[in-house]
Design a protein around this motif. Structure first.
Motif, PDB file in Angstrom:
ATOM      1  N   LEU A 252      36.994  74.400  22.586  1.00 35.82           N
ATOM      2  CA  LEU A 252      35.402  74.292  23.443  1.00 35.82           C
ATOM      3  C   LEU A 252      34.703  75.633  23.432  1.00 35.82           C
ATOM      4  CD1 LEU A 252      33.860  73.129  25.687  1.00 35.82           C
ATOM      5  CD2 LEU A 252      35.443  73.967  27.437  1.00 35.82           C
ATOM      6  N   ALA A 253      35.154  76.798  23.248  1.00 34.95           N
ATOM      7  CA  ALA A 253      34.571  78.154  22.880  1.00 34.95           C
ATOM      8  C   ALA A 253      33.869  78.086  21.526  1.00 34.95           C
ATOM      9  CB  ALA A 253      35.524  79.319  22.813  1.00 34.95           C
ATOM     10  N   ALA A 254      34.369  77.537  20.608  1.00 32.09           N
ATOM     11  CA  ALA A 254      33.691  77.380  19.234  1.00 32.09           C
ATOM     12  C   ALA A 254      32.653  76.260  19.281  1.00 32.09           C
ATOM     13  CB  ALA A 254      34.781  76.894  18.339  1.00 32.09           C
ATOM     14  N   PHE A 255      32.768  75.053  20.012  1.00 28.28           N
ATOM     15  CA  PHE A 255      31.483  74.035  20.122  1.00 28.28           C
ATOM     16  C   PHE A 255      30.498  74.689  21.141  1.00 28.28           C
ATOM     17  CE2 PHE A 255      29.949  70.552  22.418  1.00 28.28           C
ATOM     18  CZ  PHE A 255      29.564  69.774  21.612  1.00 28.28           C
ATOM     19  N   ALA A 256      30.987  75.366  22.111  1.00 27.81           N
ATOM     20  CA  ALA A 256      29.969  75.852  22.847  1.00 27.81           C
ATOM     21  C   ALA A 256      28.872  76.933  22.151  1.00 27.81           C
ATOM     22  CB  ALA A 256      30.557  76.370  24.294  1.00 27.81           C
ATOM     23  N   GLN A 257      29.764  77.971  21.215  1.00 25.90           N
ATOM     24  CA  GLN A 257      29.046  78.820  20.421  1.00 25.90           C
ATOM     25  C   GLN A 257      27.874  78.063  19.402  1.00 25.90           C
ATOM     26  OE1 GLN A 257      31.577  81.728  18.838  1.00 25.90           O
ATOM     27  NE2 GLN A 257      32.560  81.981  20.890  1.00 25.90           N
ATOM     28  N   GLY A 258      28.224  76.836  19.054  1.00 21.77           N
ATOM     29  CA  GLY A 258      27.522  76.027  18.149  1.00 21.77           C
ATOM     30  C   GLY A 258      26.425  75.629  18.868  1.00 21.77           C
ATOM     31  N   VAL A 259      26.700  74.930  19.983  1.00 27.28           N
ATOM     32  CA  VAL A 259      25.655  74.644  20.833  1.00 27.28           C
ATOM     33  C   VAL A 259      24.514  75.604  21.186  1.00 27.28           C
ATOM     34  CG1 VAL A 259      25.058  73.444  22.887  1.00 27.28           C
ATOM     35  CG2 VAL A 259      27.043  72.588  21.802  1.00 27.28           C
ATOM     36  N   ILE A 260      25.222  76.639  21.529  1.00 30.46           N
ATOM     37  CA  ILE A 260      24.098  77.653  21.828  1.00 30.46           C
ATOM     38  C   ILE A 260      23.182  77.989  20.603  1.00 30.46           C
ATOM     39  CG2 ILE A 260      23.901  80.334  22.469  1.00 30.46           C
ATOM     40  CD1 ILE A 260      26.564  79.931  23.979  1.00 30.46           C
ATOM     41  N   LEU A 261      23.717  78.210  19.602  1.00 32.28           N
ATOM     42  CA  LEU A 261      23.032  78.422  18.354  1.00 32.28           C
ATOM     43  C   LEU A 261      22.133  77.232  18.112  1.00 32.28           C
ATOM     44  CD1 LEU A 261      22.290  79.839  15.605  1.00 32.28           C
ATOM     45  CD2 LEU A 261      24.422  78.507  14.897  1.00 32.28           C
ATOM     46  N   GLY A 262      22.474  76.174  18.092  1.00 32.68           N
ATOM     47  CA  GLY A 262      21.839  74.923  18.033  1.00 32.68           C
ATOM     48  C   GLY A 262      20.390  74.807  18.979  1.00 32.68           C
ATOM     49  N   GLY A 263      20.765  75.130  20.177  1.00 35.01           N
ATOM     50  CA  GLY A 263      19.937  75.116  21.419  1.00 35.01           C
ATOM     51  C   GLY A 263      18.827  76.181  21.151  1.00 35.01           C
ATOM     52  N   LEU A 264      19.253  77.134  20.626  1.00 31.42           N
ATOM     53  CA  LEU A 264      18.421  78.308  20.254  1.00 31.42           C
ATOM     54  C   LEU A 264      17.246  78.016  19.146  1.00 31.42           C
ATOM     55  CD1 LEU A 264      17.635  81.360  21.198  1.00 31.42           C
ATOM     56  CD2 LEU A 264      19.089  82.129  19.482  1.00 31.42           C
TER      57      LEU A 264
ATOM     58  N   ASP B 261      17.969  70.946  28.365  1.00 30.28           N
ATOM     59  CA  ASP B 261      17.087  70.791  27.286  1.00 30.28           C
ATOM     60  C   ASP B 261      17.999  71.343  25.951  1.00 30.28           C
ATOM     61  OD1 ASP B 261      14.899  70.371  28.897  1.00 30.28           O
ATOM     62  OD2 ASP B 261      14.052  72.404  28.255  1.00 30.28           O
ATOM     63  N   TRP B 262      19.146  71.959  25.974  1.00 27.60           N
ATOM     64  CA  TRP B 262      19.896  72.378  24.953  1.00 27.60           C
ATOM     65  C   TRP B 262      20.744  71.150  24.384  1.00 27.60           C
ATOM     66  CZ3 TRP B 262      24.860  70.858  25.819  1.00 27.60           C
ATOM     67  CH2 TRP B 262      25.100  70.807  27.362  1.00 27.60           C
ATOM     68  N   ALA B 263      20.807  70.033  25.067  1.00 29.88           N
ATOM     69  CA  ALA B 263      21.498  68.824  24.728  1.00 29.88           C
ATOM     70  C   ALA B 263      21.125  67.917  23.702  1.00 29.88           C
ATOM     71  CB  ALA B 263      22.085  68.087  26.198  1.00 29.88           C
ATOM     72  N   THR B 264      20.783  68.390  22.493  1.00 28.36           N
ATOM     73  CA  THR B 264      20.044  67.712  21.573  1.00 28.36           C
ATOM     74  C   THR B 264      20.992  67.395  20.528  1.00 28.36           C
ATOM     75  OG1 THR B 264      19.241  69.642  20.262  1.00 28.36           O
ATOM     76  CG2 THR B 264      17.826  68.849  21.891  1.00 28.36           C
ATOM     77  N   PRO B 265      20.548  66.205  19.704  1.00 24.81           N
ATOM     78  CA  PRO B 265      21.466  65.904  18.721  1.00 24.81           C
ATOM     79  C   PRO B 265      21.767  66.909  17.568  1.00 24.81           C
ATOM     80  CG  PRO B 265      19.902  63.909  19.004  1.00 24.81           C
ATOM     81  CD  PRO B 265      19.702  65.199  20.025  1.00 24.81           C
ATOM     82  N   PHE B 266      20.742  67.933  17.293  1.00 27.98           N
ATOM     83  CA  PHE B 266      20.678  68.940  16.326  1.00 27.98           C
ATOM     84  C   PHE B 266      21.779  69.884  17.006  1.00 27.98           C
ATOM     85  CE2 PHE B 266      19.202  73.021  14.833  1.00 27.98           C
ATOM     86  CZ  PHE B 266      19.581  72.992  13.613  1.00 27.98           C
ATOM     87  N   ALA B 267      21.593  70.326  18.227  1.00 26.87           N
ATOM     88  CA  ALA B 267      22.482  71.448  18.834  1.00 26.87           C
ATOM     89  C   ALA B 267      24.077  70.970  18.964  1.00 26.87           C
ATOM     90  CB  ALA B 267      22.010  71.681  20.355  1.00 26.87           C
ATOM     91  N   LEU B 268      24.249  69.639  19.312  1.00 24.83           N
ATOM     92  CA  LEU B 268      25.652  69.026  19.140  1.00 24.83           C
ATOM     93  C   LEU B 268      26.016  68.769  17.746  1.00 24.83           C
ATOM     94  CD1 LEU B 268      25.190  66.180  21.834  1.00 24.83           C
ATOM     95  CD2 LEU B 268      26.060  68.293  22.285  1.00 24.83           C
ATOM     96  N   LEU B 269      25.063  68.670  16.761  1.00 18.60           N
ATOM     97  CA  LEU B 269      25.886  68.712  15.335  1.00 18.60           C
ATOM     98  C   LEU B 269      26.274  70.071  15.251  1.00 18.60           C
ATOM     99  CD1 LEU B 269      26.138  67.336  12.854  1.00 18.60           C
ATOM    100  CD2 LEU B 269      23.848  68.102  12.120  1.00 18.60           C
ATOM    101  N   CYS B 270      25.437  71.118  15.380  1.00 12.48           N
ATOM    102  CA  CYS B 270      25.851  72.605  15.575  1.00 12.48           C
ATOM    103  C   CYS B 270      27.088  72.865  15.936  1.00 12.48           C
ATOM    104  CB  CYS B 270      24.657  73.563  15.690  1.00 12.48           C
ATOM    105  SG  CYS B 270      23.278  73.428  14.813  1.00 12.48           S
ATOM    106  N   GLY B 271      27.355  72.466  17.017  1.00 16.06           N
ATOM    107  CA  GLY B 271      28.540  72.665  17.856  1.00 16.06           C
ATOM    108  C   GLY B 271      29.781  72.299  17.074  1.00 16.06           C
ATOM    109  N   VAL B 272      29.610  70.986  16.615  1.00 15.34           N
ATOM    110  CA  VAL B 272      30.784  70.509  15.810  1.00 15.34           C
ATOM    111  C   VAL B 272      30.962  71.208  14.501  1.00 15.34           C
ATOM    112  CG1 VAL B 272      31.636  68.387  14.445  1.00 15.34           C
ATOM    113  CG2 VAL B 272      30.557  68.131  16.705  1.00 15.34           C
ATOM    114  N   ALA B 273      29.885  71.348  13.924  1.00  9.54           N
ATOM    115  CA  ALA B 273      29.998  72.487  12.594  1.00  9.54           C
ATOM    116  C   ALA B 273      30.590  73.626  12.855  1.00  9.54           C
ATOM    117  CB  ALA B 273      28.451  72.749  12.119  1.00  9.54           C
ATOM    118  N   VAL B 274      30.286  74.479  13.947  1.00 10.82           N
ATOM    119  CA  VAL B 274      31.155  75.759  14.185  1.00 10.82           C
ATOM    120  C   VAL B 274      32.578  75.400  14.320  1.00 10.82           C
ATOM    121  CG1 VAL B 274      31.194  77.761  15.797  1.00 10.82           C
ATOM    122  CG2 VAL B 274      29.097  76.906  15.069  1.00 10.82           C
TER     123      VAL B 274
END
Length: 334
Positions: A124-136, A153-166
């Motif tokens: 969860l910590a890794a996923f959240a960090q990716g979502v933070i990056l993607g949301g930014l 606003d942060w819950a976009t497909p791009f941010a969620l993809l970044c979460g999985v990538a991290v």
């Protein structure tokens, strides 16, 4: 001086973020990989490989967050409410993971719940960090230098993809760390995990590298206009070179090359993000100069950073040197 201070502080925060991602990334990666082995001795070996380091690795997250608050208070005041939910999720996950790391040992042999907390907190910590990056990167709605968007606003497909990538990237860091730090059956397993994870990481890097210029015209202009295209072409080429180093290192049984090749991939990814977004600290509207604190505050805090940063770096290097070497099955620090 007022022109350069925000750039210096941006560099300090960037260094802190990079060190956090690399150092805490591999021990979060171990938690992500935890379910892939059911052998109790191997799980103990995984945790013992990071036991002397994991809590010190999180120092850099404090420097990054504290530096943002001190040096760029406007950016902090905009970013935090925009990304409040993933930030809180990350912090709570890190707490659960840290508690699980310590309590797992004292709860033996009935520690199944702590294993779940360790894996869940790390993932969860890794996923959240990716979502933070993607949301930014996705952009934050700003009006009158204040956050003007909604809580999701942060819950976009791009941010969620970044979460999985991290998550996948940290798992690769963890696997290559194990390849370098342990012996026995776990080393062989880690090498196998790393091969599949490397392919996944390169796919994610490719997708995100193509998605960002398609999503943001300003990033497309930076990367694909002439002569920038020629100047920046070495970045993806070097990333491919690092991936080749990792793959060949795994094939030839190298201990260190896969890990440091993976670190190179992370560094090049970070460089790519910096090129795409600087000088924006809150894309696409607020720059480092727009959000900077008073020069007097920046100078005062910079004096403390200049004095303490070498001490922290020296202590970190000393710890890694002291506890160098491989962990064999049955060995540990607990």
């Amino acid at each position: 001086m007022e022109l350069y201070l925000p750039v210096i502080w941006a560099a300090v925060i960037a260094v802190a973020v990079v060190l956090y991602v690399v150092l805490d990334g591999f021990d979060l990666g171990l938690g992500i990989l935890f379910p892939f082995t059911k052998d109790e001795r191997e799980r103990d070996q995984m945790m013992n490989s990071v036991a002397p380091f994991w809590d010190g690795n999180e120092t850099w997250l404090i420097l990054g967050g504290g530096g943002l608050w001190v040096a760029f208070p406007t950016a902090y005041a905009v970013i935090m409410p925009a990304l409040y939910l993933p930030v809180i999720a990350m912090l709570l996950a890190l707490v659960f993971r840290g508690v699980a790391f310590e309590f797992r040992w004292v709860a033996k042999p009935d520690h199944r719940l702590w294993d779940i907390a360790f894996t869940g907190g790390s993932t969860l910590a890794a996923f959240a960090q990716g979502v933070i990056l993607g949301g930014l990167l996705d952009g934050i709605t700003v009006a009158d230098r204040q956050f003007a968007g909604g809580p999701f606003d942060w819950a976009t497909p791009f941010a969620l993809l970044c979460g999985v990538a991290v998550v996948v990237g940290y798992a690769l860091l963890g696997a290559t760390w194990l390849n370098m730090r342990v012996t026995g059956a776990l080393e062989i397993k880690a090498r196998g995990w790393a091969r599949g994870l490397l392919v996944a990481v390169m796919l994610f890097m490719g997708v995100i590298s193509l998605w960002t210029p398609l999503l943001f015209e300003r990033i497309a202009t930076i990367w694909f206009s002439m002569p920038n295209f020629l100047y920046l072409a070495p970045v993806p080429l070097l990333a491919l070179g690092c991936a080749l180093i990792v793959w060949r290192g795994l094939d030839h049984g190298s201990a260190a090359a896969p890990f440091f090749g993976t670190v190179g991939l992370f560094l090049l990814g970070f460089i790519g993000l910096a090129i795409s977004n600087f000088p924006y600290l809150v894309p696409p509207s607020l720059t480092v100069w727009d959000t900077a604190a008073a020069p007097e505050s920046q100078v005062f805090m910079l004096i403390g950073v200049v004095a303490l940063l070498p001490v922290i770096l020296a202590y970190t290097a000393f710890m890694y040197w002291t506890f160098r070497g491989r962990i064999r099955p049955g060995e540990g620090y607990h």
